[in-house]
Motif scaffolding. Structure first.
Motif, mmCIF file in Angstrom:
data_model
loop_
_atom_site.group_PDB
_atom_site.id
_atom_site.type_symbol
_atom_site.label_atom_id
_atom_site.label_comp_id
_atom_site.label_asym_id
_atom_site.label_seq_id
_atom_site.Cartn_x
_atom_site.Cartn_y
_atom_site.Cartn_z
ATOM 1 N N THR A 31 -16.328 -25.781 -18.152
ATOM 2 C CA THR A 31 -16.938 -24.732 -18.188
ATOM 3 C C THR A 31 -18.466 -24.433 -17.614
ATOM 4 O O THR A 31 -19.224 -25.708 -17.373
ATOM 5 C CB THR A 31 -16.996 -25.052 -20.029
ATOM 6 N N ILE A 32 -18.774 -22.961 -17.501
ATOM 7 C CA ILE A 32 -19.414 -23.113 -16.964
ATOM 8 C C ILE A 32 -20.078 -22.516 -17.620
ATOM 9 O O ILE A 32 -19.728 -21.429 -18.380
ATOM 10 C CB ILE A 32 -19.640 -21.857 -15.786
ATOM 11 N N LEU A 33 -21.311 -22.694 -18.398
ATOM 12 C CA LEU A 33 -22.315 -21.789 -19.335
ATOM 13 C C LEU A 33 -23.900 -20.995 -19.008
ATOM 14 O O LEU A 33 -24.316 -22.088 -18.186
ATOM 15 C CB LEU A 33 -22.515 -22.405 -20.448
ATOM 16 N N PRO A 34 -24.339 -19.647 -18.883
ATOM 17 C CA PRO A 34 -25.650 -19.683 -18.595
ATOM 18 C C PRO A 34 -26.773 -20.758 -19.584
ATOM 19 O O PRO A 34 -26.399 -21.146 -20.768
ATOM 20 C CB PRO A 34 -25.505 -18.435 -19.466
ATOM 21 N N ALA A 35 -27.404 -20.864 -18.627
ATOM 22 C CA ALA A 35 -27.984 -22.750 -18.905
ATOM 23 C C ALA A 35 -29.391 -21.757 -20.566
ATOM 24 O O ALA A 35 -29.203 -22.613 -21.207
ATOM 25 C CB ALA A 35 -28.895 -23.405 -18.002
ATOM 26 N N ARG A 36 -30.022 -21.060 -20.365
ATOM 27 C CA ARG A 36 -31.165 -20.588 -21.742
ATOM 28 C C ARG A 36 -30.397 -20.364 -22.328
ATOM 29 O O ARG A 36 -30.875 -19.968 -23.259
ATOM 30 C CB ARG A 36 -31.222 -19.349 -20.834
#
Length: 147
Positions: A31-36
């Motif tokens: 999974t890839i998510l926005p870091a912020r």
């Protein structure tokens, strides 16, 4: 429990261990998510100086950048970040930075749970569990200061 790395403005989940409870958050590997928005991403962003944050988010409106910097300052002071329904409705998480023997931030560990089980009264419990896991992992990494 999840292991993730920050790549630019995103976090990538490298590994996950699922809970044995019937209602749980599934495997997040890949999974890839926005870091912020992700707890692990927030703790990794909190290790960066403010000027580097500005460089990472050049198109973020000033008021949003200021809010992000304030939140990351709080994360830095507290030692962990929260994500309450910030990346997926019904899922909450707490994240902490994983450092090598030299104190360099390498990755983040997080605990994800259904938001129904992640009320304010449970944050202390999850924080203690997460700190114990980080401590154990960092002890194992202490022999590899250049990792």
């Amino acid at each position: 429990m999840n292991l993730m790395l920050r790549v630019g403005t995103e976090v990538r989940f490298l590994d996950s261990v699922e809970s044995s409870q019937i209602l749980h958050v599934g495997d997040r590997r890949g999974t890839i998510l926005p870091a912020r928005r992700a707890s692990g991403g927030k703790v990794l962003l909190a290790t960066l100086p403010h000027d580097q944050l500005r460089d990472l988010y050049p198109d973020l409106p000033d008021h949003e950048r200021a809010t992000l910097i304030r939140e990351l300052d709080d994360v830095r002071a507290r030692g962990y970040a929260l994500n309450i329904d910030g990346t997926e409705r019904g899922v909450s998480a707490i994240g902490a930075t994983l450092r090598n023997g030299n104190g360099t931030a390498l990755a983040a560990l997080s605990i994800s749970a259904p938001s129904a089980r992640f009320g304010p009264d449970r944050v202390g419990f999850f924080a203690a569990q997460l700190k114990a896991a980080v401590r154990e992992a960092e002890q194992a990494l202490a022999d590899f200061p250049d990792a």
